[in-house]
Design a protein around this motif. Structure first.
Motif, mmCIF file in Angstrom:
data_model
loop_
_atom_site.group_PDB
_atom_site.id
_atom_site.type_symbol
_atom_site.label_atom_id
_atom_site.label_comp_id
_atom_site.label_asym_id
_atom_site.label_seq_id
_atom_site.Cartn_x
_atom_site.Cartn_y
_atom_site.Cartn_z
ATOM 1 N N ILE A 128 32.853 47.440 7.653
ATOM 2 C CA ILE A 128 33.104 46.010 7.816
ATOM 3 C C ILE A 128 32.013 45.463 8.727
ATOM 4 N N ALA A 129 31.286 44.460 8.234
ATOM 5 C CA ALA A 129 30.204 43.861 9.022
ATOM 6 C C ALA A 129 30.580 42.450 9.440
ATOM 7 N N PHE A 130 30.372 42.165 10.710
ATOM 8 C CA PHE A 130 30.527 40.814 11.253
ATOM 9 C C PHE A 130 29.168 40.131 11.104
ATOM 10 N N ILE A 131 29.149 38.975 10.443
ATOM 11 C CA ILE A 131 27.889 38.270 10.243
ATOM 12 C C ILE A 131 27.475 37.621 11.561
ATOM 13 N N GLY A 132 26.352 38.066 12.107
ATOM 14 C CA GLY A 132 25.860 37.546 13.374
ATOM 15 C C GLY A 132 25.256 38.658 14.206
ATOM 16 N N ASN A 133 24.739 38.270 15.359
ATOM 17 C CA ASN A 133 24.158 39.223 16.296
ATOM 18 C C ASN A 133 25.019 39.218 17.557
ATOM 19 N N PHE A 134 25.773 40.282 17.759
ATOM 20 C CA PHE A 134 26.714 40.329 18.868
ATOM 21 C C PHE A 134 26.211 41.196 20.015
ATOM 22 N N GLN A 135 24.901 41.380 20.027
ATOM 23 C CA GLN A 135 24.234 41.924 21.190
ATOM 24 C C GLN A 135 24.026 40.786 22.198
ATOM 25 N N ILE A 136 23.992 39.547 21.681
ATOM 26 C CA ILE A 136 23.692 38.395 22.540
ATOM 27 C C ILE A 136 24.838 37.402 22.679
ATOM 28 N N GLY A 137 25.959 37.628 22.064
ATOM 29 C CA GLY A 137 27.074 36.690 22.207
ATOM 30 C C GLY A 137 28.361 37.272 21.675
ATOM 31 N N LEU A 138 29.467 36.673 22.081
ATOM 32 C CA LEU A 138 30.802 37.105 21.647
ATOM 33 C C LEU A 138 31.085 36.663 20.223
ATOM 34 N N PRO A 139 31.803 37.481 19.457
ATOM 35 C CA PRO A 139 32.254 37.000 18.147
ATOM 36 C C PRO A 139 33.366 35.968 18.350
ATOM 37 N N PRO A 140 33.401 34.905 17.544
ATOM 38 C CA PRO A 140 34.487 33.932 17.652
ATOM 39 C C PRO A 140 35.846 34.594 17.393
ATOM 40 N N ALA A 141 36.875 34.041 17.998
ATOM 41 C CA ALA A 141 38.229 34.596 17.876
ATOM 42 C C ALA A 141 38.672 34.710 16.424
ATOM 43 N N GLN A 142 38.270 33.747 15.578
ATOM 44 C CA GLN A 142 38.709 33.789 14.178
ATOM 45 C C GLN A 142 38.100 34.980 13.438
ATOM 46 N N MET A 143 36.965 35.478 13.894
ATOM 47 C CA MET A 143 36.396 36.674 13.271
ATOM 48 C C MET A 143 37.238 37.908 13.614
ATOM 49 N N MET A 144 37.650 38.005 14.861
ATOM 50 C CA MET A 144 38.487 39.142 15.264
ATOM 51 C C MET A 144 39.827 39.100 14.525
ATOM 52 N N GLN A 145 40.397 37.907 14.371
ATOM 53 C CA GLN A 145 41.661 37.768 13.640
ATOM 54 C C GLN A 145 41.470 38.160 12.178
ATOM 55 N N ALA A 146 40.356 37.752 11.588
ATOM 56 C CA ALA A 146 40.083 38.112 10.195
ATOM 57 C C ALA A 146 39.963 39.628 10.040
ATOM 58 N N ALA A 147 39.354 40.293 11.013
ATOM 59 C CA ALA A 147 39.237 41.756 10.962
ATOM 60 C C ALA A 147 40.619 42.404 11.008
ATOM 61 N N ARG A 148 41.478 41.911 11.891
ATOM 62 C CA ARG A 148 42.849 42.456 11.958
ATOM 63 C C ARG A 148 43.578 42.236 10.636
ATOM 64 N N THR A 149 43.397 41.063 10.051
ATOM 65 C CA THR A 149 44.030 40.758 8.764
ATOM 66 C C THR A 149 43.518 41.692 7.679
ATOM 67 N N LEU A 150 42.205 41.888 7.624
ATOM 68 C CA LEU A 150 41.615 42.767 6.617
ATOM 69 C C LEU A 150 42.130 44.193 6.769
ATOM 70 N N ILE A 151 42.213 44.672 7.978
ATOM 71 C CA ILE A 151 42.708 46.039 8.200
ATOM 72 C C ILE A 151 44.161 46.151 7.752
ATOM 73 N N ARG A 152 44.959 45.142 8.052
ATOM 74 C CA ARG A 152 46.363 45.142 7.605
ATOM 75 C C ARG A 152 46.432 45.168 6.072
ATOM 76 N N ILE A 153 45.599 44.376 5.402
ATOM 77 C CA ILE A 153 45.565 44.368 3.938
ATOM 78 C C ILE A 153 45.149 45.743 3.414
ATOM 79 N N ALA A 154 44.144 46.350 4.045
ATOM 80 C CA ALA A 154 43.655 47.662 3.607
ATOM 81 C C ALA A 154 44.748 48.728 3.695
ATOM 82 N N VAL A 155 45.529 48.678 4.753
ATOM 83 C CA VAL A 155 46.637 49.635 4.896
ATOM 84 C C VAL A 155 47.718 49.341 3.846
#
Length: 195
Positions: A128-155
């Protein structure tokens, strides 16, 4: 409306219902997987190697590109990422899924296809790739929520085992990916593991 120009209770109820439907629609849009066909007219080759059974490992990456914040920007980013992977002689885009700054989940290879994102781990993981460069900034909260949702769907779809492990790409080889800020966010997830 009455003579005081105040909305009637039926008007308030209609507005409340419309707002509720709008909110529900946004929540559903954020939780759904945008199909590959929404950004790539080229279907996956049937010759791509398949994953065997559900996997236990979820490897998180960042694309080290600019972030995207709406479907048009994200779809263009996906096309650029795929083109870059093809130039590097990948069979297609290397990730199973990508997450945009718009909070949407974008299908790359999808479920059941072996990715090309982490040598020596591809046959037992999804990427799973987050679009962006997170060496220089935080991922937005909606990206983290989307990752949790995707993992739940995958399970739920039995593509990932219920007792999965989440790791950053840097845990599989010497790389800065997924960026220090995203890695710090991953450490807060219940499935995160040090390996």
């Amino acid at each position: 409306m009455d003579c005081l120009n105040q909305p009637s209770s039926s008007t308030i109820m209609k507005l409340f219902l419309q707002l509720s439907l709008l909110t529900l629609g946004l929540a559903l849009a954020w939780g759904q997987i945008m199909p590959r066909s929404s950004w790539c007219p080229v279907p996956l080759s049937p010759r791509l190697p398949r994953l065997r059974g559900p996997v236990s490992l979820i490897i998180i990456h960042h694309t080290a590109t600019a972030q995207c914040f709406n479907p048009q920007q994200c779809q263009q980013a996906l096309k650029n990422i795929r083109a870059g992977h093809l130039r590097r002689r990948f069979r297609d885009i290397g990730y199973n899924f990508l997450i945009g700054g718009d909070g949407r989940i974008y299908e790359g290879l999808g479920f059941g296809i072996r990715g090309e994102h982490a040598p020596n781990y591809n046959s037992r993981s999804i990427g799973i790739a987050f679009i962006g460069n997170f060496q220089i900034g935080l991922p937005p909260a909606q990206m983290m929520q989307a990752a949790r949702t995707l993992i739940r769907i995958a399970v739920q779809r039995r593509q990932v085992l219920p007792k999965y492990s989440i790791i950053g790409h840097c845990q599989t080889k010497a790389t800065a990916c997924p960026g220090v800020h995203l890695l710090n966010e991953l450490r807060k997830l219940s499935g995160y593991r040090r390996i």
